[in-house]
Design an enzyme around this catalytic site. Structure first.
Site, mmCIF file in Angstrom:
data_model
loop_
_atom_site.group_PDB
_atom_site.id
_atom_site.type_symbol
_atom_site.label_atom_id
_atom_site.label_comp_id
_atom_site.label_asym_id
_atom_site.label_seq_id
_atom_site.Cartn_x
_atom_site.Cartn_y
_atom_site.Cartn_z
ATOM 1 N N SER A 1 0.794 -1.237 0.000
ATOM 2 C CA SER A 1 0.000 0.000 0.000
ATOM 3 C C SER A 1 0.820 1.278 0.000
ATOM 4 O O SER A 1 0.314 2.335 0.374
ATOM 5 C CB SER A 1 -0.936 -0.004 1.205
ATOM 6 O OG SER A 1 -0.243 -0.295 2.403
ATOM 7 N N GLY B 1 0.032 3.572 -5.660
ATOM 8 C CA GLY B 1 -0.989 3.029 -6.544
ATOM 9 C C GLY B 1 -2.334 2.796 -5.901
ATOM 10 O O GLY B 1 -2.785 3.550 -5.028
ATOM 11 N N GLY C 1 -3.259 0.474 -3.861
ATOM 12 C CA GLY C 1 -3.164 0.180 -2.430
ATOM 13 C C GLY C 1 -3.116 1.428 -1.585
ATOM 14 O O GLY C 1 -3.771 1.511 -0.537
ATOM 15 N N TYR D 1 -0.198 -13.860 -15.198
ATOM 16 C CA TYR D 1 -0.874 -12.881 -14.336
ATOM 17 C C TYR D 1 -2.369 -13.206 -14.247
ATOM 18 O O TYR D 1 -2.944 -13.235 -13.151
ATOM 19 C CB TYR D 1 -0.667 -11.478 -14.893
ATOM 20 C CG TYR D 1 -1.473 -10.401 -14.221
ATOM 21 C CD1 TYR D 1 -1.116 -9.908 -12.972
ATOM 22 C CD2 TYR D 1 -2.611 -9.863 -14.830
ATOM 23 C CE1 TYR D 1 -1.844 -8.905 -12.355
ATOM 24 C CE2 TYR D 1 -3.347 -8.860 -14.222
ATOM 25 C CZ TYR D 1 -2.964 -8.383 -12.987
ATOM 26 O OH TYR D 1 -3.691 -7.393 -12.384
#
Length: 264
Positions: free
Chosen positions: A15, A18, A20, A154
């Site tokens: 966090s 971005g 987060g 991903y």
């Protein structure tokens, strides 16, 4: 609707920047005591300063620890034995041709994107069940359902998160605990902003034109027709973390701008 998370402690993994960081800011602004997490102490400390400036009244803490590693995850749990809200946000992505993705890449993506959330949930879910209140939120992706050919490894991890969150939700039956997944689409985080600036410079466009062109070309099914802002994703997470979302459990909640072409 007024969301009040006073008296709740929230841990957001990964966090310091971005999505987060935006989630942490939204939870702090709603009254939660927020714990930031990142791998390096200096970056955690810098993020704490930025967040305190953004939400001056916030109660904040920071714990450095790589939740993708067993030792790092255990260190976070030792420093913070109980939480009311866990946001499993830590993760990575990397476009790569399928035939170039080696076993070590598959293992790395699984450890970071999947096992970090498994370990954190295993550490905190039982306490939530005993207290009869808690929220676990996995930050998945529209790539969980719309597997990108340029990064299949991903997409695999994001699909796995949906399976795990749904399975964990079944363990909360009849309690005040919920487990959900949030699925962002293309989002203008710091890394993406740098990419868009480079794209704009290369194509002699404004940043807004470059971002719009990218979405139209690479995500033509988008109804939003632009990147989402990190705060738009965070708003969904803050709601899911709130008492008002008590009837939302085991769900995959989309914040992907309508890219996924299905009504179910």
């Amino acid at each position: 609707m007024h969301i009040d998370l006073s008296g709740k402690t929230a841990l957001v993994t990964g966090s310091i920047a971005g999505i987060g960081f935006a989630i942490a800011k939204g939870l702090a602004a709603s009254g939660a005591e927020v714990v930031l997490n990142g791998r390096a102490q200096d970056r955690v400390d810098a993020a704490l300063i930025r967040l305190q400036q953004a939400v001056p009244a916030a109660r904040l803490h920071g714990i450095a620890g790589d939740v993708a590693q067993i030792d790092g995850g255990n260190a976070v749990v030792r420093a913070l034995p109980e939480v009311d809200i866990l946001v499993n946000n830590a993760g990575i992505f990397e476009p790569k041709d399928f035939f170039e993705i080696g076993d070590e890449d598959w293992d790395r993506f699984f450890e970071i994107n999947v096992m970090s959330g498994v370990r954190m949930s295993r550490a905190y879910l039982q306490g939530m069940l005993k207290r009869n209140w808690g929220r676990i939120i996995f930050i998945s992706s529209e790539s969980a359902l719309n597997i990108p050919t340029e990064m299949i490894h991903y997409g695999m991890t994001k699909t796995a998160q949906l399976a795990i969150s749904r399975g964990l939700a079944k363990l909360t039956r009849g309690t005040g605990v919920t487990v959900n997944a949030v699925l962002p689409g293309p989002t203008l985080s710091e890394g993406v902003e740098t990419f868009v600036k480079d794209l704009a410079r290369q194509n002699r466009q404004s940043e807004q034109e470059a971002a719009s062109s990218f979405v139209k070309q690479h995500r033509p099914g988008s109804l939003l027709q632009r990147f989402a802002a990190v705060d738009e994703v965070a708003n969904m997470v803050v709601y899911v973390a709130s008492p008002q979302a008590s009837a939302t459990n085991g769900a995959a909640l989309r914040v992907e701008g309508g890219i996924i072409d299905t009504i179910a």
